[in-house]
Design a protein around this motif. Sequence first.
Motif, PDB file in Angstrom:
ATOM      1  N   GLY A  98      -9.945  -1.040   8.764  1.00 41.03           N
ATOM      2  CA  GLY A  98      -9.050  -0.075   8.661  1.00 41.03           C
ATOM      3  C   GLY A  98      -9.693   1.273   9.252  1.00 41.03           C
ATOM      4  O   GLY A  98     -11.118   1.430   9.594  1.00 41.03           O
ATOM      5  N   THR A 144      -0.561  -5.651   8.789  1.00 40.28           N
ATOM      6  CA  THR A 144      -1.009  -4.458   8.921  1.00 40.28           C
ATOM      7  C   THR A 144      -0.312  -3.660   7.935  1.00 40.28           C
ATOM      8  O   THR A 144       0.785  -3.858   7.392  1.00 40.28           O
ATOM      9  CB  THR A 144      -0.496  -3.710  10.481  1.00 40.28           C
ATOM     10  N   VAL A 182      -4.845   3.439   7.926  1.00 43.25           N
ATOM     11  CA  VAL A 182      -4.177   2.129   8.469  1.00 43.25           C
ATOM     12  C   VAL A 182      -5.297   1.112   8.121  1.00 43.25           C
ATOM     13  O   VAL A 182      -6.345   1.219   8.671  1.00 43.25           O
ATOM     14  CB  VAL A 182      -3.653   2.309   9.743  1.00 43.25           C
ATOM     15  N   GLN A 183      -4.894  -0.110   7.888  1.00 43.77           N
ATOM     16  CA  GLN A 183      -5.646  -1.191   7.736  1.00 43.77           C
ATOM     17  C   GLN A 183      -4.911  -2.249   8.338  1.00 43.77           C
ATOM     18  O   GLN A 183      -3.780  -2.343   8.459  1.00 43.77           O
ATOM     19  CB  GLN A 183      -5.964  -1.318   6.231  1.00 43.77           C
ATOM     20  N   THR A 184      -5.911  -3.427   8.781  1.00 44.46           N
ATOM     21  CA  THR A 184      -5.665  -4.621   9.183  1.00 44.46           C
ATOM     22  C   THR A 184      -6.049  -5.683   8.355  1.00 44.46           C
ATOM     23  O   THR A 184      -7.388  -5.600   7.886  1.00 44.46           O
ATOM     24  CB  THR A 184      -6.149  -4.787  10.815  1.00 44.46           C
ATOM     25  N   SER A 196      -0.091   0.623   5.995  1.00 47.50           N
ATOM     26  CA  SER A 196      -0.349   2.057   6.489  1.00 47.50           C
ATOM     27  C   SER A 196       0.045   2.923   5.019  1.00 47.50           C
ATOM     28  O   SER A 196       0.789   2.542   4.497  1.00 47.50           O
ATOM     29  CB  SER A 196       0.334   2.716   7.349  1.00 47.50           C
TER      30      SER A 196
END
Length: 272
Positions: free
Chosen positions: A250, A62, A21-23, A64
Motif C-alpha cells: 500500500g 484494491t 490505498v492498498q492492494t 482505499s
Amino acid sequence: MRLNVKHVTRYSFDTPARGLVQTHKLIPSTCGSQNILSWTVTTGDAIRGAAFRDSAGDMVETISVRGPVDELVIEVIGEVETVDLFGVLRNYRETVPPTTYLRRTRMIRPDTALRELSAAALEGLDGDSALNRAHALARAVNEAIEYVPGATEEMTTAAEALAGGKGVCQDHTHALIAVAHAADIPARYVAGYLHSGEDAMGEASHAWAELYVQGLGWVGFDASNRCCPDERYIRLCSGYDAQDAAPIRGIMNAGVKEHLDVSVAVMSQYQQ
C-alpha cells in the motif's frame, strides 16, 4: 487435511493519515492441492475496489480508506481442505511464461558466493533429472543458512543472508531463487500459510520457492524444512521476491509514522 486460518493485520498511525490505498492478495490460490471451503476478508470501513485474477494467477483486490485514518484492521478468516501433491502445482491458471521468473531483483540477485553454492550443489549431476537437481539446490541452501529467527531484517538480500550464514524462511527462499537463477532455472517466491506443529521451522505465515522443473512444471521447495509443500501448506500468492509477493501492499501520505501488528494462527481440524 482441513486447515483453519485466522490472520489479523493491524495498522495504527501516530498522527491520522489523510488516506491510504492498498492492494491485497489475501485469497488462496485456486489449484489442485487446496480447496477453499470458506474464506472472508474484512477491511472495516475501507472502500473495496476492483477484484481480478492477474496474469500470474493471483487474486488481487484494491481497497482505499478516506482520512483521517487512525487505524486499519484487516482480518482474514477461512477454512481450506488440502491434499499432498508432493509440491507439484497442478490445475493452476496463469498466462505468464516460466522464463518470466528468471528476472533478478535486488533481493535475489546471485553474487559470486551464491553462484559458487549453485555450482557446488549441482556438481556431478549433469546427467541427473531436473527434479533431483532442484532438490540438490534446496538442500544446499538449507545447509548453508541456519534457521535463526531474528537474525536478518525485512530487506536482507539473499547474498547477505548467505554471507551471514543465518536467516529465516524469507532468506532461505530468496537464496534458493538466487541459486536456481544461477543455474538458469526459473524460480519464484511463494507466500502462504503453514501448519507448523512442533516439527517444522517457520511461523504460521510462511514462504517457500517454486522452481520450474521440466516435465513437471512448477514444484514447491521449502528450504527451511527440507521438504516440498504438503497438506500442511496453503498457497496464497507468488512473485519475484518477498516484496513482489507481499499479500498486502500500500501507499499513504508521507510523513505519517506507521505501526504494524500481525497475528497469524493456522489450526488443523483433522488429518487424513
